[in-house]
Write a protein that holds these residues in place. Sequence first.
Motif, PDB file in Angstrom:
ATOM      1  N   ARG A  68     -69.243 -45.560  -1.814  1.00  0.00           N
ATOM      2  CA  ARG A  68     -70.375 -44.946  -2.531  1.00  0.00           C
ATOM      3  C   ARG A  68     -70.159 -43.460  -2.803  1.00  0.00           C
ATOM      4  O   ARG A  68     -70.833 -42.886  -3.648  1.00  0.00           O
ATOM      5  CB  ARG A  68     -71.668 -45.140  -1.736  1.00  0.00           C
ATOM      6  CG  ARG A  68     -72.102 -46.593  -1.607  1.00  0.00           C
ATOM      7  CD  ARG A  68     -73.388 -46.736  -0.800  1.00  0.00           C
ATOM      8  NE  ARG A  68     -73.403 -46.014   0.458  1.00  0.00           N
ATOM      9  CZ  ARG A  68     -72.913 -46.463   1.615  1.00  0.00           C
ATOM     10  NH1 ARG A  68     -72.346 -47.648   1.673  1.00  0.00           N
ATOM     11  NH2 ARG A  68     -72.990 -45.744   2.714  1.00  0.00           N
ATOM     12  N   TYR A  69     -69.275 -42.821  -2.077  1.00  0.00           N
ATOM     13  CA  TYR A  69     -68.993 -41.401  -2.244  1.00  0.00           C
ATOM     14  C   TYR A  69     -67.610 -41.115  -1.680  1.00  0.00           C
ATOM     15  O   TYR A  69     -67.005 -41.969  -1.045  1.00  0.00           O
ATOM     16  CB  TYR A  69     -70.058 -40.540  -1.534  1.00  0.00           C
ATOM     17  CG  TYR A  69     -70.195 -40.818  -0.049  1.00  0.00           C
ATOM     18  CD1 TYR A  69     -69.448 -40.117   0.885  1.00  0.00           C
ATOM     19  CD2 TYR A  69     -71.070 -41.792   0.426  1.00  0.00           C
ATOM     20  CE1 TYR A  69     -69.561 -40.364   2.242  1.00  0.00           C
ATOM     21  CE2 TYR A  69     -71.192 -42.055   1.785  1.00  0.00           C
ATOM     22  CZ  TYR A  69     -70.441 -41.326   2.676  1.00  0.00           C
ATOM     23  OH  TYR A  69     -70.553 -41.587   4.017  1.00  0.00           O
ATOM     24  N   THR A  70     -67.095 -39.910  -1.928  1.00  0.00           N
ATOM     25  CA  THR A  70     -65.785 -39.559  -1.399  1.00  0.00           C
ATOM     26  C   THR A  70     -65.955 -38.912  -0.026  1.00  0.00           C
ATOM     27  O   THR A  70     -66.941 -38.216   0.227  1.00  0.00           O
ATOM     28  CB  THR A  70     -65.032 -38.584  -2.322  1.00  0.00           C
ATOM     29  OG1 THR A  70     -65.794 -37.398  -2.475  1.00  0.00           O
ATOM     30  CG2 THR A  70     -64.774 -39.211  -3.679  1.00  0.00           C
ATOM     31  N   GLY A  71     -64.993 -39.171   0.850  1.00  0.00           N
ATOM     32  CA  GLY A  71     -65.069 -38.589   2.177  1.00  0.00           C
ATOM     33  C   GLY A  71     -63.801 -38.818   2.963  1.00  0.00           C
ATOM     34  O   GLY A  71     -63.109 -39.815   2.768  1.00  0.00           O
ATOM     35  N   GLU A  72     -63.503 -37.860   3.826  1.00  0.00           N
ATOM     36  CA  GLU A  72     -62.378 -37.976   4.749  1.00  0.00           C
ATOM     37  C   GLU A  72     -62.892 -37.703   6.150  1.00  0.00           C
ATOM     38  O   GLU A  72     -63.696 -36.796   6.364  1.00  0.00           O
ATOM     39  CB  GLU A  72     -61.277 -36.982   4.387  1.00  0.00           C
ATOM     40  CG  GLU A  72     -60.609 -37.317   3.074  1.00  0.00           C
ATOM     41  CD  GLU A  72     -59.305 -36.543   2.878  1.00  0.00           C
ATOM     42  OE1 GLU A  72     -58.837 -35.865   3.823  1.00  0.00           O
ATOM     43  OE2 GLU A  72     -58.771 -36.635   1.780  1.00  0.00           O
ATOM     44  N   PHE A  73     -62.402 -38.498   7.098  1.00  0.00           N
ATOM     45  CA  PHE A  73     -62.816 -38.395   8.482  1.00  0.00           C
ATOM     46  C   PHE A  73     -61.573 -38.300   9.348  1.00  0.00           C
ATOM     47  O   PHE A  73     -60.671 -39.126   9.246  1.00  0.00           O
ATOM     48  CB  PHE A  73     -63.664 -39.612   8.875  1.00  0.00           C
ATOM     49  CG  PHE A  73     -64.928 -39.704   8.068  1.00  0.00           C
ATOM     50  CD1 PHE A  73     -66.106 -39.172   8.548  1.00  0.00           C
ATOM     51  CD2 PHE A  73     -64.923 -40.288   6.812  1.00  0.00           C
ATOM     52  CE1 PHE A  73     -67.268 -39.219   7.790  1.00  0.00           C
ATOM     53  CE2 PHE A  73     -66.079 -40.349   6.044  1.00  0.00           C
ATOM     54  CZ  PHE A  73     -67.251 -39.812   6.536  1.00  0.00           C
ATOM     55  N   TYR A  74     -61.533 -37.278  10.182  1.00  0.00           N
ATOM     56  CA  TYR A  74     -60.426 -37.053  11.112  1.00  0.00           C
ATOM     57  C   TYR A  74     -60.993 -37.217  12.514  1.00  0.00           C
ATOM     58  O   TYR A  74     -62.017 -36.625  12.848  1.00  0.00           O
ATOM     59  CB  TYR A  74     -59.854 -35.648  10.938  1.00  0.00           C
ATOM     60  CG  TYR A  74     -59.238 -35.411   9.577  1.00  0.00           C
ATOM     61  CD1 TYR A  74     -57.875 -35.531   9.381  1.00  0.00           C
ATOM     62  CD2 TYR A  74     -60.042 -35.070   8.486  1.00  0.00           C
ATOM     63  CE1 TYR A  74     -57.308 -35.319   8.137  1.00  0.00           C
ATOM     64  CE2 TYR A  74     -59.485 -34.854   7.235  1.00  0.00           C
ATOM     65  CZ  TYR A  74     -58.124 -34.977   7.068  1.00  0.00           C
ATOM     66  OH  TYR A  74     -57.565 -34.773   5.818  1.00  0.00           O
ATOM     67  N   VAL A  75     -60.310 -38.003  13.322  1.00  0.00           N
ATOM     68  CA  VAL A  75     -60.790 -38.294  14.671  1.00  0.00           C
ATOM     69  C   VAL A  75     -59.789 -37.767  15.691  1.00  0.00           C
ATOM     70  O   VAL A  75     -58.586 -37.946  15.549  1.00  0.00           O
ATOM     71  CB  VAL A  75     -60.985 -39.823  14.858  1.00  0.00           C
ATOM     72  CG1 VAL A  75     -61.431 -40.147  16.271  1.00  0.00           C
ATOM     73  CG2 VAL A  75     -61.972 -40.375  13.838  1.00  0.00           C
ATOM     74  N   ASP A  76     -60.298 -37.107  16.724  1.00  0.00           N
ATOM     75  CA  ASP A  76     -59.506 -36.729  17.891  1.00  0.00           C
ATOM     76  C   ASP A  76     -60.004 -37.641  19.003  1.00  0.00           C
ATOM     77  O   ASP A  76     -61.018 -37.362  19.654  1.00  0.00           O
ATOM     78  CB  ASP A  76     -59.709 -35.259  18.238  1.00  0.00           C
ATOM     79  CG  ASP A  76     -58.892 -34.814  19.454  1.00  0.00           C
ATOM     80  OD1 ASP A  76     -58.267 -35.675  20.119  1.00  0.00           O
ATOM     81  OD2 ASP A  76     -58.888 -33.605  19.752  1.00  0.00           O
ATOM     82  N   ALA A  77     -59.315 -38.768  19.183  1.00  0.00           N
ATOM     83  CA  ALA A  77     -59.770 -39.816  20.103  1.00  0.00           C
ATOM     84  C   ALA A  77     -59.855 -39.321  21.541  1.00  0.00           C
ATOM     85  O   ALA A  77     -60.792 -39.666  22.261  1.00  0.00           O
ATOM     86  CB  ALA A  77     -58.844 -41.037  20.014  1.00  0.00           C
ATOM     87  N   GLY A  78     -58.909 -38.505  21.977  1.00  0.00           N
ATOM     88  CA  GLY A  78     -58.893 -38.029  23.360  1.00  0.00           C
ATOM     89  C   GLY A  78     -60.063 -37.116  23.685  1.00  0.00           C
ATOM     90  O   GLY A  78     -60.541 -37.105  24.813  1.00  0.00           O
ATOM     91  N   ALA A  79     -60.534 -36.365  22.708  1.00  0.00           N
ATOM     92  CA  ALA A  79     -61.639 -35.421  22.934  1.00  0.00           C
ATOM     93  C   ALA A  79     -62.956 -35.939  22.347  1.00  0.00           C
ATOM     94  O   ALA A  79     -63.965 -35.242  22.408  1.00  0.00           O
ATOM     95  CB  ALA A  79     -61.298 -34.072  22.309  1.00  0.00           C
ATOM     96  N   ASP A  80     -62.936 -37.155  21.790  1.00  0.00           N
ATOM     97  CA  ASP A  80     -64.133 -37.730  21.159  1.00  0.00           C
ATOM     98  C   ASP A  80     -64.760 -36.743  20.173  1.00  0.00           C
ATOM     99  O   ASP A  80     -65.941 -36.416  20.242  1.00  0.00           O
ATOM    100  CB  ASP A  80     -65.162 -38.171  22.207  1.00  0.00           C
ATOM    101  CG  ASP A  80     -64.750 -39.464  22.877  1.00  0.00           C
ATOM    102  OD1 ASP A  80     -64.378 -40.411  22.153  1.00  0.00           O
ATOM    103  OD2 ASP A  80     -64.783 -39.527  24.116  1.00  0.00           O
ATOM    104  N   ARG A  81     -63.943 -36.278  19.243  1.00  0.00           N
ATOM    105  CA  ARG A  81     -64.387 -35.361  18.190  1.00  0.00           C
ATOM    106  C   ARG A  81     -64.120 -35.978  16.827  1.00  0.00           C
ATOM    107  O   ARG A  81     -63.178 -36.756  16.659  1.00  0.00           O
ATOM    108  CB  ARG A  81     -63.617 -34.037  18.250  1.00  0.00           C
ATOM    109  CG  ARG A  81     -63.992 -33.156  19.391  1.00  0.00           C
ATOM    110  CD  ARG A  81     -65.144 -32.324  18.981  1.00  0.00           C
ATOM    111  NE  ARG A  81     -65.414 -31.292  19.950  1.00  0.00           N
ATOM    112  CZ  ARG A  81     -66.501 -30.577  19.933  1.00  0.00           C
ATOM    113  NH1 ARG A  81     -67.388 -30.755  19.001  1.00  0.00           N
ATOM    114  NH2 ARG A  81     -66.716 -29.674  20.834  1.00  0.00           N
ATOM    115  N   VAL A  82     -64.933 -35.590  15.848  1.00  0.00           N
ATOM    116  CA  VAL A  82     -64.711 -36.007  14.466  1.00  0.00           C
ATOM    117  C   VAL A  82     -64.905 -34.803  13.560  1.00  0.00           C
ATOM    118  O   VAL A  82     -65.790 -33.976  13.794  1.00  0.00           O
ATOM    119  CB  VAL A  82     -65.650 -37.168  14.046  1.00  0.00           C
ATOM    120  CG1 VAL A  82     -67.111 -36.764  14.100  1.00  0.00           C
ATOM    121  CG2 VAL A  82     -65.290 -37.699  12.668  1.00  0.00           C
TER     122      VAL A  82
END
Length: 180
Positions: free
Chosen positions: A151-165
Amino acid sequence: MAGTVGIGRRGVLAAGALAAVAACAPAPRKADSEKGRKEDSGQGGEKDKVRTDPVPLERRFTLLGPLSDVHWLGIPLGEDSRMSVPGPIDVRVVGVARLEAGTGAAVVAVPQRDFRPGQPVRVPKKLAALLPKSAAWVRSEAFNQEVTGGRYTGEFYVDAGADRVYFDTVDPSVAASTGP
């Protein structure tokens, strides 16, 4: 046809010019409900103010679950252009947030998502200092598509070890799906 006066070529051109100028006039002030929608999307309020409210993001990025330690911007795009056409303004919603414990690992563990190392680009200066220096960011085109639903453009970066996005989207709409 005596007594009938035609407007002629100049009259037609003048009427056309008048219509063109009228079309470029500023739109009337929007209702309060429109103001609420803009504020929810990050477009209202102070320009370039770092926001910390998670609710508008949680409504749009439901696959991420509850968010905390949220810092984000709603940046109107194309607003400064002299050539911009009157009408809706696209809003870039970009920021960083903490995921619930274990969510980062659960998101990245889905094999079909095929997460790969990647670094956020075009990070606004107001957010750059809030990104963890030692983050091990990964990204996935499949996950981006899952979150946005196309529905829209987006990029998501995940730092799995620190539970960050870290997220960088344009005009994110309220999501229809839920779950990690």
